[in-house]
Design a protein around this motif. Structure first.
Motif, PDB file in Angstrom:
ATOM      1  N   VAL A  41      -9.782  12.236   1.036  1.00 12.20           N
ATOM      2  CA  VAL A  41      -8.431  11.989   0.075  1.00 12.20           C
ATOM      3  C   VAL A  41      -8.977  11.315  -1.067  1.00 12.20           C
ATOM      4  N   GLY A  42      -8.533  11.897  -2.402  1.00 12.66           N
ATOM      5  CA  GLY A  42      -8.629  11.125  -3.613  1.00 12.66           C
ATOM      6  C   GLY A  42      -7.512  10.608  -4.015  1.00 12.66           C
ATOM      7  N   ARG A  43      -7.421   9.405  -4.564  1.00 16.31           N
ATOM      8  CA  ARG A  43      -6.250   8.953  -5.117  1.00 16.31           C
ATOM      9  C   ARG A  43      -6.398   8.510  -6.536  1.00 16.31           C
ATOM     10  N   GLN A  44      -5.282   8.683  -7.177  1.00 15.23           N
ATOM     11  CA  GLN A  44      -5.371   7.972  -8.737  1.00 15.23           C
ATOM     12  C   GLN A  44      -5.021   6.447  -8.602  1.00 15.23           C
ATOM     13  N   VAL A  45      -5.801   5.458  -9.058  1.00 10.60           N
ATOM     14  CA  VAL A  45      -5.602   4.104  -9.019  1.00 10.60           C
ATOM     15  C   VAL A  45      -4.884   3.417 -10.299  1.00 10.60           C
ATOM     16  N   SER A  46      -5.195   4.216 -11.055  1.00  9.52           N
ATOM     17  CA  SER A  46      -4.556   3.622 -12.363  1.00  9.52           C
ATOM     18  C   SER A  46      -4.094   4.692 -13.363  1.00  9.52           C
ATOM     19  N   ASP A  47      -3.744   4.297 -14.671  1.00  6.52           N
ATOM     20  CA  ASP A  47      -3.321   5.476 -15.632  1.00  6.52           C
ATOM     21  C   ASP A  47      -4.450   5.894 -16.268  1.00  6.52           C
ATOM     22  N   GLN A  48      -5.505   5.275 -16.117  1.00  9.73           N
ATOM     23  CA  GLN A  48      -7.114   5.568 -16.689  1.00  9.73           C
ATOM     24  C   GLN A  48      -7.818   6.576 -15.837  1.00  9.73           C
ATOM     25  N   VAL A  49      -8.994   7.018 -16.125  1.00  9.12           N
ATOM     26  CA  VAL A  49      -9.616   7.895 -15.356  1.00  9.12           C
ATOM     27  C   VAL A  49     -10.270   7.527 -14.027  1.00  9.12           C
ATOM     28  N   MET A  50     -10.106   6.308 -13.723  1.00  5.74           N
ATOM     29  CA  MET A  50     -10.594   5.936 -12.454  1.00  5.74           C
ATOM     30  C   MET A  50      -9.812   6.295 -11.410  1.00  5.74           C
ATOM     31  N   ARG A  51     -10.674   6.748 -10.067  1.00  4.28           N
ATOM     32  CA  ARG A  51      -9.716   7.316  -8.979  1.00  4.28           C
ATOM     33  C   ARG A  51     -10.877   6.526  -7.847  1.00  4.28           C
ATOM     34  N   LYS A  82       0.868  -1.083   0.026  1.00  5.48           N
ATOM     35  CA  LYS A  82      -0.095  -0.079   0.010  1.00  5.48           C
ATOM     36  C   LYS A  82       0.917   1.339  -0.029  1.00  5.48           C
ATOM     37  N   PRO A  83       1.305   1.732  -1.268  1.00  3.16           N
ATOM     38  CA  PRO A  83       2.441   2.733  -1.233  1.00  3.16           C
ATOM     39  C   PRO A  83       2.057   4.080  -0.645  1.00  3.16           C
ATOM     40  N   LEU A  84       0.711   4.464  -0.749  1.00  2.62           N
ATOM     41  CA  LEU A  84       0.480   5.862  -0.557  1.00  2.62           C
ATOM     42  C   LEU A  84       0.052   5.769   0.745  1.00  2.62           C
ATOM     43  N   GLN A  85       0.830   7.094   1.599  1.00  3.61           N
ATOM     44  CA  GLN A  85       0.784   7.013   3.178  1.00  3.61           C
ATOM     45  C   GLN A  85       0.227   8.398   3.358  1.00  3.61           C
ATOM     46  N   VAL A  86      -0.491   8.543   4.386  1.00  2.00           N
ATOM     47  CA  VAL A  86      -0.868   9.716   4.990  1.00  2.00           C
ATOM     48  C   VAL A  86      -0.149   9.859   6.333  1.00  2.00           C
ATOM     49  N   LEU A  87       0.678  10.607   6.762  1.00  2.32           N
ATOM     50  CA  LEU A  87       1.318  10.751   7.990  1.00  2.32           C
ATOM     51  C   LEU A  87       0.681  11.953   8.838  1.00  2.32           C
ATOM     52  N   ILE A  88       0.394  11.762   9.872  1.00  2.06           N
ATOM     53  CA  ILE A  88      -0.431  12.802  10.960  1.00  2.06           C
ATOM     54  C   ILE A  88       0.511  12.936  11.959  1.00  2.06           C
ATOM     55  N   GLY A 120       5.650  21.222  23.215  1.00  2.00           N
ATOM     56  CA  GLY A 120       6.201  21.890  21.982  1.00  2.00           C
ATOM     57  C   GLY A 120       6.804  20.718  21.032  1.00  2.00           C
ATOM     58  N   THR A 121       6.875  19.476  21.621  1.00  2.00           N
ATOM     59  CA  THR A 121       7.524  18.483  20.882  1.00  2.00           C
ATOM     60  C   THR A 121       6.338  17.763  19.988  1.00  2.00           C
ATOM     61  N   CYS A 122       6.734  17.258  18.890  1.00  3.61           N
ATOM     62  CA  CYS A 122       5.849  16.474  17.800  1.00  3.61           C
ATOM     63  C   CYS A 122       6.018  15.168  17.816  1.00  3.61           C
ATOM     64  N   ARG A 123       5.037  14.554  17.491  1.00  7.95           N
ATOM     65  CA  ARG A 123       5.097  12.922  17.312  1.00  7.95           C
ATOM     66  C   ARG A 123       4.213  12.540  16.245  1.00  7.95           C
ATOM     67  N   LEU A 124       4.515  11.541  15.648  1.00 12.97           N
ATOM     68  CA  LEU A 124       3.594  10.710  14.867  1.00 12.97           C
ATOM     69  C   LEU A 124       2.464  10.030  15.353  1.00 12.97           C
ATOM     70  N   THR A 125       1.336  10.404  15.166  1.00 11.38           N
ATOM     71  CA  THR A 125      -0.058   9.699  15.861  1.00 11.38           C
ATOM     72  C   THR A 125      -0.792   8.887  14.790  1.00 11.38           C
ATOM     73  N   GLU A 126      -0.874   9.064  13.579  1.00 12.69           N
ATOM     74  CA  GLU A 126      -1.449   8.467  12.633  1.00 12.69           C
ATOM     75  C   GLU A 126      -0.570   8.051  11.340  1.00 12.69           C
ATOM     76  N   VAL A 127      -0.724   7.039  10.691  1.00  8.41           N
ATOM     77  CA  VAL A 127      -0.336   6.681   9.506  1.00  8.41           C
ATOM     78  C   VAL A 127      -1.538   5.723   8.692  1.00  8.41           C
ATOM     79  N   ILE A 128      -2.073   6.412   7.568  1.00  3.66           N
ATOM     80  CA  ILE A 128      -3.079   5.960   6.577  1.00  3.66           C
ATOM     81  C   ILE A 128      -2.675   5.481   5.612  1.00  3.66           C
ATOM     82  N   GLU A 129      -2.531   4.019   5.140  1.00  2.00           N
ATOM     83  CA  GLU A 129      -1.962   3.415   4.096  1.00  2.00           C
ATOM     84  C   GLU A 129      -3.045   3.131   3.287  1.00  2.00           C
ATOM     85  N   SER A 130      -2.942   3.119   1.747  1.00  2.00           N
ATOM     86  CA  SER A 130      -3.967   2.956   0.846  1.00  2.00           C
ATOM     87  C   SER A 130      -2.975   2.454  -0.442  1.00  2.00           C
ATOM     88  N   ASN A 131      -3.970   1.989  -1.293  1.00  5.54           N
ATOM     89  CA  ASN A 131      -3.232   1.700  -2.860  1.00  5.54           C
ATOM     90  C   ASN A 131      -3.633   2.712  -3.612  1.00  5.54           C
TER      91      ASN A 131
END
Length: 441
Positions: A136-146, A90-96, A103-114
């Motif tokens: 979140v919209g994602r391109q899933v192929s070289d065609q028009v489908m998302r 699942k190569p696409l990742q949203v890091l939150i 004042g410190t920052c930390r990674l709380t969420e990782v959303i993975e998808s195709n």
């Protein structure tokens, strides 16, 4: 005198101490500002989380920054959102990332998808609870489908509310409840079939799906999508599509009587009523009243039929209400190549014809029986080196200057009969605005 001198020195010293000047060297005063600890903490957290990943900012829409900010959980503190891509299943990742009180920052969420890329991202209020939903919209192929997904963080962590495949999507508030809905455009079932639209909304804590509503064309033919207001006050989505590369057809979607509806669709002709042949004209708030007007072409009768100039059209602009009824607003003549348009008097505009001779456009008015046409005025677009001189010869007057061009006009004898004056002509002249998102006019 000495007391005054000492008093002045004391004041100067006090000012320096208060401003910190006395505590800084010359090098310190001209040094670049240091980054805050919070920034350094965020950068460290991002660098650590991005190991083996690359940044993959959304490729369309208004949110295309590498690092974005939004208060997703509604606690009053914005989270940092990073879009990345890796080599996993699942190569696409949203890091939150979240900034703590210290004042410190930390990674709380990782959303993975195709998918192959992030297409479009929006932060909107959909369920009425604190915080913003992440769309979140994602391109899933070289065609028009998302693929588009909606995530809620009101429970403290990411919860996927829905995911659906589509050709295009947007968010809008068609039912006027203060919350956004997700409108998706679906492809037709066959190569000759037209597309359809579906509206998803969160109502009573659950996701509701409307019935599919037909469009006039395939989603691949869509040229422009605009959210605007109807003459009766409701919000609507205007989708302009190309018809055989020779026309524009506009579908108008709205929420009517508790249902998602294409209010412009005509079952009798199997097409929307806003079909413009051989011309590309889009819906626009042409008169600036907050209501989106639709264009309809009127073919002008030729004054000199023997001339081979290209056929000219008058544009009738009208608004539509929630019942699909039309309301005439105004008439214009658009010179898209020249970049200008002229608003015409409603009482006689329908009898106007325009003849072009180079960069000169002469406006004629037919009599009631369309037997004789009388010249009213001529608009000139002058671009030569002597344009300033040419703008004031033969009864002309210059009324607008732009880069490299002078617009001028000349009133004919019959102009006064119809109340056409220099000031009236100047006030009726407008430059065509360019869409900063699409580059189109």
């Amino acid at each position: 005198m000495k007391k005054r001198i000492w008093l002045t020195l004391a004041l100067v010293l006090a000012a320096c101490l208060l401003s910190g000047c006395a505590l800084q060297t010359v090098e310190e005063m001209y040094a670049l500002p240091k980054r805050s600890e919070a920034y350094n903490s965020l950068q460290t957290a991002i660098d650590s989380a991005m190991y083996g990943l690359t940044y993959a900012a959304p490729v369309s829409g208004e949110n295309q920054q590498t690092v974005q900010m939004a208060d997703l959980d509604g606690d009053g503190v914005e989270e940092y959102i990073v879009f990345a891509q890796g080599g996993s299943a699942k190569p696409l990742q949203v890091l939150i990332f979240r900034q703590e009180e210290d004042g410190t920052c930390r990674l709380t969420e990782v959303i993975e998808s195709n998918g192959t890329a992030f297409d479009q991202v929006e932060y909107v209020q959909m369920d009425g609870l604190p915080g913003y939903e992440l769309v979140v919209g994602r391109q899933v192929s070289d065609q028009v489908m998302r693929s588009v997904s909606v995530y809620s963080f009101s429970g403290g962590s990411a919860e996927q509310l829905m995911m659906v495949g589509c050709s295009k999507f947007l968010t809008c508030d068609l039912d006027s409840d203060g919350c956004r809905e997700l409108m998706v455009i679906l492809p037709g079932e066959s190569e000759t079939g037209t597309g359809s639209a579906v509206l998803y909304r969160i109502h009573g804590g659950t996701v509701e799906r409307s019935l599919e509503v037909d469009m006039s064309e395939e989603p691949s033919h869509i040229k422009r999508i605009t959210v605007g207001r109807l003459s009766s006050g409701e919000s609507a989505v205007f989708i302009a599509s190309a018809v055989s590369d020779k026309a524009i057809v506009t579908d108008v979607f709205a929420w009517r009587d508790g249902q998602f509806t294409n209010i412009s669709f005509s079952g009798e002709s199997d097409t929307s009523v806003q079909t413009l042949r051989n011309f590309y004209v889009y819906a626009d708030d042409i008169d600036g009243d907050g209501v989106l007007e639709l264009p309809s072409l009127i073919t002008m009768k030729r004054v000199f039929a023997e001339k081979e100039n290209r056929q000219k059209f008058l544009i009738r602009w009208y608004a539509m209400d929630i019942a699909g009824r039309e309301q005439d607003k105004l008439y214009t003549f658009h010179d898209y190549l020249g970049g200008w348009y002229l608003q015409l008097d409603y009482s006689w505009a329908a009898r106007v014809s325009v003849e072009q001779e180079g960069s000169a456009y002469t406006f004629y008015l037919w009599d009631a029986n369309y037997r004789e046409a009388t010249a009213l005025f001529t608009i000139y677009s002058l671009t030569g080196g002597s344009r300033e001189e040419d703008a004031v010869v033969d009864g002309r007057f210059a009324f607008y200057r732009a880069e490299g061009v002078v617009y001028a006009a000349r009133l004919e004898v019959s102009a006064a009969e119809y109340g056409i004056t220099e000031n009236q002509l100047i006030n009726s002249f407008h430059l065509i605005r360019q869409d900063w998102k699409t580059g189109e006019t």
